[in-house]
Design an enzyme around this catalytic site. Structure first.
Site, PDB file in Angstrom:
ATOM      1  N   ASN A 125      -5.535  -6.769  -2.415  1.00  0.00           N
ATOM      2  CA  ASN A 125      -4.490  -5.728  -2.397  1.00  0.00           C
ATOM      3  C   ASN A 125      -4.791  -4.612  -3.405  1.00  0.00           C
ATOM      4  O   ASN A 125      -4.345  -3.480  -3.256  1.00  0.00           O
ATOM      5  CB  ASN A 125      -3.114  -6.302  -2.773  1.00  0.00           C
ATOM      6  CG  ASN A 125      -2.597  -7.352  -1.820  1.00  0.00           C
ATOM      7  OD1 ASN A 125      -1.880  -8.252  -2.219  1.00  0.00           O
ATOM      8  ND2 ASN A 125      -2.969  -7.257  -0.551  1.00  0.00           N
ATOM      9  N   LYS A 160       5.105  -9.684  -5.097  1.00  0.00           N
ATOM     10  CA  LYS A 160       4.924  -8.229  -5.227  1.00  0.00           C
ATOM     11  C   LYS A 160       6.187  -7.557  -5.750  1.00  0.00           C
ATOM     12  O   LYS A 160       6.126  -6.600  -6.524  1.00  0.00           O
ATOM     13  CB  LYS A 160       4.557  -7.631  -3.860  1.00  0.00           C
ATOM     14  CG  LYS A 160       3.148  -7.956  -3.426  1.00  0.00           C
ATOM     15  CD  LYS A 160       2.785  -7.217  -2.150  1.00  0.00           C
ATOM     16  CE  LYS A 160       1.375  -7.635  -1.733  1.00  0.00           C
ATOM     17  NZ  LYS A 160       0.973  -7.020  -0.454  1.00  0.00           N
ATOM     18  N   CYS A 209      -3.442  -3.633   8.723  1.00  0.00           N
ATOM     19  CA  CYS A 209      -4.374  -3.180   7.687  1.00  0.00           C
ATOM     20  C   CYS A 209      -5.427  -4.237   7.391  1.00  0.00           C
ATOM     21  O   CYS A 209      -6.616  -3.954   7.249  1.00  0.00           O
ATOM     22  CB  CYS A 209      -3.613  -2.947   6.390  1.00  0.00           C
ATOM     23  SG  CYS A 209      -3.423  -1.242   5.974  1.00  0.00           S
ATOM     24  N   CYS A 251      18.955   4.642  20.905  1.00  0.00           N
ATOM     25  CA  CYS A 251      19.667   5.647  20.101  1.00  0.00           C
ATOM     26  C   CYS A 251      20.548   6.558  20.950  1.00  0.00           C
ATOM     27  O   CYS A 251      21.549   7.058  20.470  1.00  0.00           O
ATOM     28  CB  CYS A 251      18.684   6.459  19.264  1.00  0.00           C
ATOM     29  SG  CYS A 251      17.683   7.622  20.184  1.00  0.00           S
ATOM     30  N   CYS A 306      16.587   6.984  26.024  1.00  0.00           N
ATOM     31  CA  CYS A 306      16.352   5.887  25.073  1.00  0.00           C
ATOM     32  C   CYS A 306      17.517   4.907  25.083  1.00  0.00           C
ATOM     33  O   CYS A 306      18.660   5.284  24.840  1.00  0.00           O
ATOM     34  CB  CYS A 306      16.122   6.433  23.661  1.00  0.00           C
ATOM     35  SG  CYS A 306      15.922   5.123  22.433  1.00  0.00           S
ATOM     36  N   CYS A 342      12.278   5.960  20.902  1.00  0.00           N
ATOM     37  CA  CYS A 342      12.126   7.119  21.803  1.00  0.00           C
ATOM     38  C   CYS A 342      10.642   7.358  22.079  1.00  0.00           C
ATOM     39  O   CYS A 342      10.257   7.814  23.138  1.00  0.00           O
ATOM     40  CB  CYS A 342      12.715   8.379  21.182  1.00  0.00           C
ATOM     41  SG  CYS A 342      14.501   8.430  21.067  1.00  0.00           S
ATOM     42  N   ASP A 360      10.342  -7.326   0.115  1.00  0.00           N
ATOM     43  CA  ASP A 360       8.991  -7.859   0.348  1.00  0.00           C
ATOM     44  C   ASP A 360       8.982  -9.341  -0.042  1.00  0.00           C
ATOM     45  O   ASP A 360       9.584  -9.716  -1.044  1.00  0.00           O
ATOM     46  CB  ASP A 360       7.975  -7.093  -0.531  1.00  0.00           C
ATOM     47  CG  ASP A 360       6.545  -7.229  -0.031  1.00  0.00           C
ATOM     48  OD1 ASP A 360       5.884  -6.192   0.136  1.00  0.00           O
ATOM     49  OD2 ASP A 360       6.101  -8.376   0.189  1.00  0.00           O
ATOM     50  N   GLY A 420       0.809  -1.220   0.000  1.00  0.00           N
ATOM     51  CA  GLY A 420       0.000   0.000   0.000  1.00  0.00           C
ATOM     52  C   GLY A 420       0.837   1.262   0.000  1.00  0.00           C
ATOM     53  O   GLY A 420       0.704   2.102  -0.892  1.00  0.00           O
TER      54      GLY A 420
HETATM   55 ZN    ZN Z   1      15.662   6.481  20.551  1.00  0.00          ZN
END
Ligand code: ZN
Length: 372
Positions: A187, A203, A308, A368, A365, A294, A179, A158
């Site tokens: 789809n 796909k 979906c 990161c 975090c 985060c 994919d 999508g």
């Molecule tokens: Zn982070």
């Protein structure tokens, strides 16, 4: 010719002329050497380190290349005549310290000053991307950047459909499609890369076929697999930017974590019935923005995060959200505007409203902030 000669004589009196030697010395001290010859001349060689701006769009584009009007500029052309006209024009525009290189590029090259052959767009590319070239913020240089850029797209469904279509159209040189799904009839309510005749195909194969028909001069890498801890590093290492168009949370976390590890910008988007979200996660980027963790340190229980397939989605929504994601990717590659770093853009199709939430990086975090 008489008029032209008279004009040149006048310009020689009003414009400061410097030798190639002085220009080379000043270049190393911060003067901008501005090559104003046409593309076909520049393609054969240009002073090393020069900024290039053909005369045709000079007045329209020069400010995006030299924004400070006090920057010392030495204008160079082929023989030192056109550069007099340009130096005069730049002074009129308000640039305060402009000179012209006597003898032009011929003298520069003859006297052995360094020359480079900058990569140039082909006539085909100039035609195909003409509307990009007309935008000062993109131009020839920006288009070159796009053509040499490599984007990996997680998901060819999508969101992946409008994303890949528009990125291929924009001339992003290499698209990696990741994919492992097959096309199902359901789809086709939104996944515009595919079609009825390709139901049952991978796909990735269908997407590559569509994209290469649309723009035969890009490269489409087919990664027919499901991303996992074991393969993600090897794949991501090969790209400049990652776009997450996946529809499940384990992949989302996996992609985020690998992007943080490889310091790659990640364009994120998600869709749910009538609502979409877009952001850019890039802790290693200039804004030192947040990563996905985060915001959501760990995945919620799966019943709170329906896909979906379970929740449904209005057919055009991925078009809106995917196109916004593609825009973010182009902004990052071209280093223009303000990417959605540290911001979450949400779209509500039912009320036709957009809103932007600030999402600061979490100093605690685990992923990161530790890694930075
Ligand atoms: Zn982070």
């Amino acid at each position: 010719m008489k008029l032209q000669n008279a004009r040149l004589q006048l310009l020689k009196q009003s414009v400061t002329e410097i030798s190639p030697e002085t220009a080379a010395q000043r270049l190393s001290q911060g003067t901008v050497l501005l090559d104003v010859r046409e593309n076909e001349e520049v393609a054969k060689g240009s002073p090393l380190g020069a900024i290039r701006q053909s005369r045709a769009f000079l007045e329209f584009q020069i400010e995006t290349k030299i924004s400070d009007s006090n920057t010392p500029i030495a204008v160079i052309c082929a023989s030192g005549a056109r550069s007099l006209f340009v130096a005069d024009e730049l002074s009129r525009m308000g640039y305060s310290n402009v000179s012209s290189v006597k003898g032009g590029f011929s003298a520069w090259a003859e006297q052995g000053f360094p020359v480079e052959t900058p990569p140039m767009l082909s006539d085909y590319d100039r035609d195909r991307y003409a509307r990009h070239l007309a935008i000062p913020e993109v131009g020839e240089e920006g288009q070159q950047k796009l053509l040499s850029s490599r984007i990996a797209l997680v998901g060819a469904g999508g969101l992946g459909s409008p994303l890949a279509y528009y990125l291929a159209a924009a001339g992003v040189g290499t698209l990696g499609l990741i994919d492992d799904d097959h096309i199902e009839r359901s789809n086709l309510q939104r996944q515009i890369l595919h079609n009825e005749g390709r139901i049952g195909q991978f796909k990735v194969d269908s997407a590559a076929e569509t994209l290469l028909e649309f723009n035969p001069n890009i490269v489409v890498n087919k990664h027919k697999l499901r991303l996992s801890k074991d393969n993600i590093d090897e794949i991501f290492e090969d790209y400049d930017l990652i776009i997450d168009g996946s529809d499940n949370l384990p992949t989302r976390y996996l992609v985020n974590d690998a992007c943080v590890k490889h310091q790659l910008p990640l364009v994120y988007g998600s869709i749910f019935r009538f609502e979409g979200q877009i952001s850019v996660f890039w802790p290693a980027g200039p804004e030192e923005g947040p990563c996905y963790r985060c915001l959501f340190p760990s995945p919620p229980p799966s019943e709170l995060a329906p896909s979906c397939a379970e929740a449904g989605v209005i057919g055009v929504l991925p078009g809106v959200v995917g196109t916004l994601m593609a825009t973010e990717a182009l902004k990052i590659l071209l280093e223009m505007g303000e990417p959605l770093t540290g911001k979450l853009l949400t779209y509500d199709a039912l009320t036709s409203s957009f809103s932007t939430l600030k999402i600061p990086a979490d100093p605690e975090c685990e992923l990161c902030r530790k890694a930075c």
